[in-house]
Motif scaffolding. Structure first.
Motif, PDB file in Angstrom:
ATOM      1  N   THR A 163       0.847  -1.188   0.000  1.00  0.00           N
ATOM      2  CA  THR A 163       0.000   0.000   0.000  1.00  0.00           C
ATOM      3  C   THR A 163       0.885   1.242   0.000  1.00  0.00           C
ATOM      4  O   THR A 163       1.594   1.484   0.974  1.00  0.00           O
ATOM      5  CB  THR A 163      -0.918   0.015   1.241  1.00  0.00           C
ATOM      6  N   LEU A 164       0.863   1.984  -1.099  1.00  0.00           N
ATOM      7  CA  LEU A 164       1.604   3.245  -1.118  1.00  0.00           C
ATOM      8  C   LEU A 164       0.878   4.260  -0.234  1.00  0.00           C
ATOM      9  O   LEU A 164       1.425   4.769   0.722  1.00  0.00           O
ATOM     10  CB  LEU A 164       1.730   3.779  -2.541  1.00  0.00           C
ATOM     11  N   HIS A 165      -0.369   4.548  -0.580  1.00  0.00           N
ATOM     12  CA  HIS A 165      -1.247   5.476   0.141  1.00  0.00           C
ATOM     13  C   HIS A 165      -2.635   5.278  -0.450  1.00  0.00           C
ATOM     14  O   HIS A 165      -2.762   5.123  -1.668  1.00  0.00           O
ATOM     15  CB  HIS A 165      -0.788   6.923  -0.055  1.00  0.00           C
ATOM     16  N   PRO A 166      -3.685   5.291   0.356  1.00  0.00           N
ATOM     17  CA  PRO A 166      -5.027   5.054  -0.191  1.00  0.00           C
ATOM     18  C   PRO A 166      -5.400   5.968  -1.360  1.00  0.00           C
ATOM     19  O   PRO A 166      -6.006   5.518  -2.329  1.00  0.00           O
ATOM     20  CB  PRO A 166      -5.949   5.281   1.005  1.00  0.00           C
ATOM     21  N   SER A 167      -5.014   7.241  -1.300  1.00  0.00           N
ATOM     22  CA  SER A 167      -5.350   8.164  -2.393  1.00  0.00           C
ATOM     23  C   SER A 167      -4.608   7.838  -3.680  1.00  0.00           C
ATOM     24  O   SER A 167      -5.099   8.109  -4.772  1.00  0.00           O
ATOM     25  CB  SER A 167      -5.049   9.616  -2.000  1.00  0.00           C
ATOM     26  N   ILE A 168      -3.436   7.265  -3.561  1.00  0.00           N
ATOM     27  CA  ILE A 168      -2.655   6.875  -4.736  1.00  0.00           C
ATOM     28  C   ILE A 168      -3.145   5.531  -5.254  1.00  0.00           C
ATOM     29  O   ILE A 168      -3.378   5.354  -6.449  1.00  0.00           O
ATOM     30  CB  ILE A 168      -1.155   6.813  -4.400  1.00  0.00           C
ATOM     31  N   PRO A 220      -0.482  14.436  -6.282  1.00  0.00           N
ATOM     32  CA  PRO A 220       0.958  14.433  -6.008  1.00  0.00           C
ATOM     33  C   PRO A 220       1.750  14.409  -7.314  1.00  0.00           C
ATOM     34  O   PRO A 220       1.351  13.750  -8.276  1.00  0.00           O
ATOM     35  CB  PRO A 220       1.166  13.130  -5.222  1.00  0.00           C
ATOM     36  N   GLY A 221       2.872  15.116  -7.324  1.00  0.00           N
ATOM     37  CA  GLY A 221       3.663  15.215  -8.540  1.00  0.00           C
ATOM     38  C   GLY A 221       4.971  14.443  -8.514  1.00  0.00           C
ATOM     39  O   GLY A 221       5.624  14.296  -9.539  1.00  0.00           O
ATOM     40  N   PHE A 222       5.388  13.963  -7.347  1.00  0.00           N
ATOM     41  CA  PHE A 222       6.634  13.208  -7.219  1.00  0.00           C
ATOM     42  C   PHE A 222       6.623  12.490  -5.876  1.00  0.00           C
ATOM     43  O   PHE A 222       5.712  12.700  -5.066  1.00  0.00           O
ATOM     44  CB  PHE A 222       7.865  14.124  -7.334  1.00  0.00           C
ATOM     45  N   ALA A 223       7.622  11.668  -5.646  1.00  0.00           N
ATOM     46  CA  ALA A 223       7.790  10.991  -4.360  1.00  0.00           C
ATOM     47  C   ALA A 223       9.137  11.403  -3.775  1.00  0.00           C
ATOM     48  O   ALA A 223      10.139  11.420  -4.483  1.00  0.00           O
ATOM     49  CB  ALA A 223       7.724   9.483  -4.527  1.00  0.00           C
ATOM     50  N   ALA A 224       9.152  11.751  -2.500  1.00  0.00           N
ATOM     51  CA  ALA A 224      10.372  12.192  -1.830  1.00  0.00           C
ATOM     52  C   ALA A 224      10.723  11.258  -0.673  1.00  0.00           C
ATOM     53  O   ALA A 224       9.850  10.571  -0.147  1.00  0.00           O
ATOM     54  CB  ALA A 224      10.185  13.615  -1.311  1.00  0.00           C
ATOM     55  N   VAL A 267       2.663   5.075 -11.458  1.00  0.00           N
ATOM     56  CA  VAL A 267       1.569   6.016 -11.183  1.00  0.00           C
ATOM     57  C   VAL A 267       2.060   7.455 -11.348  1.00  0.00           C
ATOM     58  O   VAL A 267       1.517   8.387 -10.757  1.00  0.00           O
ATOM     59  CB  VAL A 267       0.927   5.773  -9.787  1.00  0.00           C
ATOM     60  N   ASP A 268       3.108   7.618 -12.161  1.00  0.00           N
ATOM     61  CA  ASP A 268       3.658   8.930 -12.515  1.00  0.00           C
ATOM     62  C   ASP A 268       4.191   9.729 -11.337  1.00  0.00           C
ATOM     63  O   ASP A 268       4.093  10.960 -11.308  1.00  0.00           O
ATOM     64  CB  ASP A 268       2.622   9.761 -13.293  1.00  0.00           C
TER      65      ASP A 268
END
Length: 187
Positions: free
Chosen positions: A2-7, A129-133, A158-159
């Motif tokens: 699970t990355l995040h529910p919204s993702i 979200p536009g990126f992952a940090a 998921v870009d």
């Protein structure tokens, strides 16, 4: 994973005219409500161990808004600063634990901004979200370092371009060392 529910559920379309809204904590009664005036910026998935994450999520979703545009509307007495020594002064609900806003008050490039979790907005239409940090940092929470290539591939699918300081392999090494030192992963 699970990355995040919204993702994971597929992000909904954004509204180019989004002008802010009300963040609400997770309390069933007397929730903390915080108004954000105007749009948010730099929305991203964050793997750090400091940000609030929904149960089971490897990443938080976090964006910034000018601190001058943040106003506690209801039940502010329930807020407490999670770590007074941290750069980001994360104000969390004492009852449910949700981080509502985190101003940067010290001299820093982010001074004057507050970090927020946009999935807590009552309103829809905020920027995806536009990126992952801080991707490697999920290891510090106990995530299996051998699965980091899968995480980065999933983020890219998921870009969400994954970012870390140094190379991903070096950041995994540093985070694994930290997790072992802290007893989160076996030595």
């Amino acid at each position: 994973m699970t990355l995040h529910p919204s993702i994971d559920s597929g992000f909904r379309a954004t509204d180019a005219l989004f002008s802010g809204g009300t963040l609400v904590c997770n309390c069933a009664s007397n929730p903390v409500k915080v108004r954000i005036k105007g749009d948010i910026a730099h929305n991203h998935a964050c793997g750090c161990t400091k940000c609030w994450k929904p149960e089971g999520a490897a990443f938080s979703i976090v964006a910034v808004a000018p601190t001058d545009n943040v106003e506690v509307l209801e039940n502010g007495e329930k807020l407490v600063v999670v770590d007074p020594a941290a750069l980001i002064q994360r104000h969390a609900c004492k009852q449910c634990g949700v981080h509502m806003y985190g101003p940067v008050e010290r001299e820093h490039p982010f001074q004057g901004l507050s970090f927020i979790h946009p999935e807590r907005f009552e309103e829809k239409g905020w920027a995806k979200p536009g990126f992952a940090a801080f991707v490697s940092s999920i290891i510090e929470s106990g995530f299996d370092p051998s699965k980091m290539d899968q995480v980065r591939a999933r983020l890219k699918s998921v870009d969400l371009e994954p970012f870390d300081c140094l190379s991903p392999g070096l950041m995994d090494y540093i985070a694994t060392w930290t997790a072992k030192k802290n007893g989160v992963l076996p030595g």
